[in-house]
Structures are given as C-alpha cells and as structure tokens.
Scaffold this motif. Structure first.
Motif, short mmCIF file in Angstrom:
data_model
loop_
_atom_site.label_atom_id
_atom_site.label_comp_id
_atom_site.label_asym_id
_atom_site.label_seq_id
_atom_site.Cartn_x
_atom_site.Cartn_y
_atom_site.Cartn_z
N ASP A 1 51.37 0.13 58.83
CA ASP A 1 51.48 -1.24 59.35
C ASP A 1 51.67 -2.22 58.20
OD1 ASP A 1 51.34 -3.17 61.52
OD2 ASP A 1 49.41 -3.77 60.68
N TYR A 2 52.63 -3.13 58.37
CA TYR A 2 52.97 -4.08 57.30
C TYR A 2 53.00 -5.50 57.84
CZ TYR A 2 54.78 0.08 54.85
OH TYR A 2 54.91 1.31 54.26
N ASN A 3 52.64 -6.45 56.97
CA ASN A 3 52.78 -7.87 57.25
C ASN A 3 53.38 -8.52 56.01
OD1 ASN A 3 51.37 -8.64 59.95
ND2 ASN A 3 50.01 -7.14 58.99
N VAL A 4 54.67 -8.82 56.08
CA VAL A 4 55.38 -9.35 54.92
C VAL A 4 56.22 -10.56 55.34
CG1 VAL A 4 57.08 -8.85 53.12
CG2 VAL A 4 55.52 -7.05 53.88
N GLY A 5 56.05 -11.66 54.66
CA GLY A 5 56.87 -12.85 54.92
C GLY A 5 56.79 -13.33 56.35
#
Length: 432
Positions: A258-262
């Motif tokens: 899981d990613y949270n970028v920009g």
C-alpha cells in the motif's frame, strides 16, 4: 555559571554540526521534457502526427558518465519521442533539452523523416527502426527504464521492447534485450535478446545491475530483476548466455503493498526491483543487496552464487540467501546504491518523499536507518538513484503515481534531478 557554560558549549556544537550538514541540491527540473530536435519544423511535425506528445514523456532512470547525464523516458504511453537520452552535466540551462542516444534513428519507432546527420548540407532521412515488426538496427532502443554504466566505460541498457505500456493495447515491438554500448565510441558492442524460456506471463524487466571484477571487463555479469514474475536473470558477458534464478526472497510482501504518494493512494505488488553491489574483495567476490519494491525488508546473496549457474539453480542455494534486516514502516524503495568509500547504502524512500541510508557496519534495523533528505515537493516519488565515481549521489524524482493515476499539472515542475556529496549528506545521521 557551570550550567550556562554547558549550554553555550552545547549550542556551539549544534551550530558546528548544522554548518557541516547539507541537503540535496536541485540541479535540473522540467515541467515537461523536450528534445534537441534537428529543427523546429521536425518537432512541429512530430507533434502534429502524434509521435511526440509532451505530456506523455516522463523521465524515469538516470546514469552518469563523464560529462553526460543519461536520462531514460519509458514508452508508458504513445507519443514518446526518444527513450534513451542524455544531457550535458554542466549545462547552465535548468531545463535542458534531451539528446537521443546513440541517435534519433535508434530511438525512432518509424521513419520520422529527419536525422542528426547531414549529407551535402541537407537532412538525410533515416532508416526506420521498425519495419514490418522487425528491428532494422540492433542499436535500436524501444523502451528502457533503468540503465547502468560499468567500470569499463560501457552503457548497459535493459530494453523492454514494449511500447504504450499503459495503453489499452500495449505493443511488444521487439523482444526484451540487453543492449550494450561503448561510450568512448558510441558504438554498439552487443545486443543480447532475453531467451523465451526466461519470459513468463507477468515478466517485466525494468532494471539492470552490472558486476565487473577488478581488471576483468570480459568477465562481467549482469543481474536483471523480473519484478512481475519474481525472478532474476543472470547474464554472462563472456559466454553470452543467461540463466533464470528464483527464490522466495524475490517476492513482494503483501503487508507492504500500500502506497500514499503525492496525494494518491494505490496498491502495487512489484517484487525484486532494487539491487546494489557491496564492497569488492581482491578475489572479486562481493555481497549483492536486493529488495522487492513492495517490501520493507533487505536481503543479500554472495555474487559468486548467482554467477555459478549450477549452484544458482540448485535447491541447496536457498540457504545462500540472507535476510539483512527491515527498514521499518513505509520503507518501500525503488532504487539503492552502495558507496564503497563510506560503506553506506543509499536508497530512495517513496512513501516518505525522501532518501534514506544505512551504514553497512551497523545492524540493519529501523533505528539505524537515516534520512538524508526529505521534501514533499522536490522529492515526490524519487524513482532512480546513482552514485558516481566522485562520491556524488544523483536522484531523479518524477511524480510517477500522479502521472499514472491522475494527471500532472504542466504548469508545475514535475521532474527533478538533485545531487549532493554522500560524505556530506550522511553527517548527523545514523549513517555517519
């Protein structure tokens, strides 16, 4: 009085430390990338025909050699003008034009009607790179992500051969191949097509690491991670053959996908992607560090295990691999590089908009992981990272998740290249 004296000494020490600490310096930046076209009319024609769509040209990988800074532009979407390029590292232009390497012709998917070469003062039309689905020139580059320069002044390019990757109908224009150039002559040394038996349904080759023993250019090996089908292809330059190695440590970690970028939340299951070569002994042995993109754990294996085809493919080799440690929460990383002078492993931190580090003389634990720099604007998705022969770290950030899942703002600076001395950057961190 003693207490005041102590505070003054402490304040002085902090000031001294801050005077030596440094952050990455922004070297180049682009809102959208453009190229050193042979003429304005050539660019206008390319735009008109759709062969060049500026918003679809996203730089992803970089490498440094002398005064050249190589930049790759994968063919994620249609309209990518050239996939393998360079700029002059000393350029005074903060947004320099990309120069196709080794030529415009080699980066063209069809005859564009122009070339950088001239005959009798007139532009001569190049032969098309692709003709009826076949390469007409082995130096052709269809689409590349990561590249590597070795100690023998050779540029190794992992060409996926795949165009319009994010389109509804991706085109496998040529088979995946390792393309090697002599940088001193800009001539093709070899094109090695990856054998069909090394390619699986989910195969995706986006990186290449080159391992050259001391005084042994002909004995080089390339390690090509398959992030989609969880394997590593090992290529021997001397024997011009390869073998596909598998291991459980090559898989992604389902807990860390899981990613949270920009401002974008997304989930990836990319396996082994980043590799780094440790310090080399006089015998040519070294540790190969590696990790999956969707993981926070670091692993290693001796290079002589990968280079021995019999051993690498045997069941007994399972125990030749080791868990180095864990970077901790949100420690996913796209790229890493080992600096032999400081013995520090430098790596990207995509969920933290930053660059991390680890001193290899310490245990690989979250407490021993340092942050060299973090910036929620300049370092949104640091994608590739290299360290040159002078101890300079080079970072390319490109906001890739926004490019894939939303849309980049053409009025903002979206792509950046930053640099700094590793020795200065680690001051005041656990990596010092």
């Amino acid at each position: 009085m003693k207490y005041i004296k102590f505070l003054l000494i402490l304040l002085f020490a902090v000031c001294i430390q801050n005077s030596f600490s440094s952050k990455l310096e922004e070297k180049f930046r682009w809102k959208e990338v453009s190229y050193a076209w042979p003429s304005d009319s050539a660019m206008d024609e390319a735009i008109k025909s759709g062969r060049y769509q500026p918003e679809n040209n996203l730089p992803l990988g970089l490498e440094v050699w002398k005064d050249k800074l190589f930049i790759t532009v994968p063919r994620w979407k249609s309209g990518v003008a050239s996939s393998l390029n360079y700029i002059n590292i000393d350029s005074k232009d903060s947004s320099p034009l990309l120069i196709p390497y080794p030529s415009w012709t080699a980066n063209s998917l069809e005859s564009d009607g122009f070339t950088t070469e001239t005959t009798g003062g007139r532009m001569s039309a190049p032969k098309p790179t692709i003709l009826d689905g076949q390469l007409t020139d082995n130096s052709s580059i269809i689409s590349t992500f990561r590249i590597r320069v070795d100690e023998c002044d050779r540029l190794w390019v992992m060409d996926t051969g795949l165009a319009d990757i994010l389109g509804s109908n991706p085109k496998q224009i040529a088979q995946p191949a390792l393309v090697i150039f002599d940088l001193n002559t800009n001539k093709l040394i070899k094109r090695y097509t990856i054998p069909p038996e090394h390619i699986k349904d989910d195969t995706f080759f986006a990186n290449v690491i080159v391992d050259v023993p001391k005084n042994g250019c002909d004995n080089a090996y390339a390690y090509i991670p398959d992030l989609g089908a969880y394997a590593t292809v090992v290529y021997s330059f001397k024997s011009d053959r390869s073998w596909r190695v598998r291991h459980n440590f090559f898989y992604f970690d389902p807990i860390n996908g899981d990613y949270n970028v920009g401002g974008v939340n997304f989930q990836w299951k990319d396996g082994i992607f980043a590799l780094a070569l440790g310090e080399q002994t006089d015998q040519g042995t070294r540790t190969v560090y590696f990790h999956a993109l969707s993981s926070t754990k670091e692993f290693s294996v001796p290079n002589y295990i990968l280079q021995n085809e019999t051993r690498a493919l045997s069941a007994e080799s399972y125990f030749d691999y080791s868990l180095v440690g864990d970077r901790g929460l949100n420690g996913q990383s796209t790229s890493e590089f080992f600096d032999e002078k400081t013995k520090v492993l430098v790596y990207t931190q995509v969920n933290k908009d930053g660059i991390g580090c680890w001193n290899s003389q310490k245990p690989y634990t979250p407490d021993n992981q340092g942050i060299l720099d973090s910036d929620s604007d300049a370092l949104v998705f640091p994608n590739d990272l290299k360290i040159d022969r002078n101890g300079n770290v080079w970072v390319l950030s490109d906001r890739l998740p926004i490019f894939i899942y939303k849309k980049l703002n053409p009025n903002e600076y979206n792509y950046r290249i930053l640099t700094g001395k590793v020795g200065n950057l680690i001051l005041g961190t656990p990596c010092e």
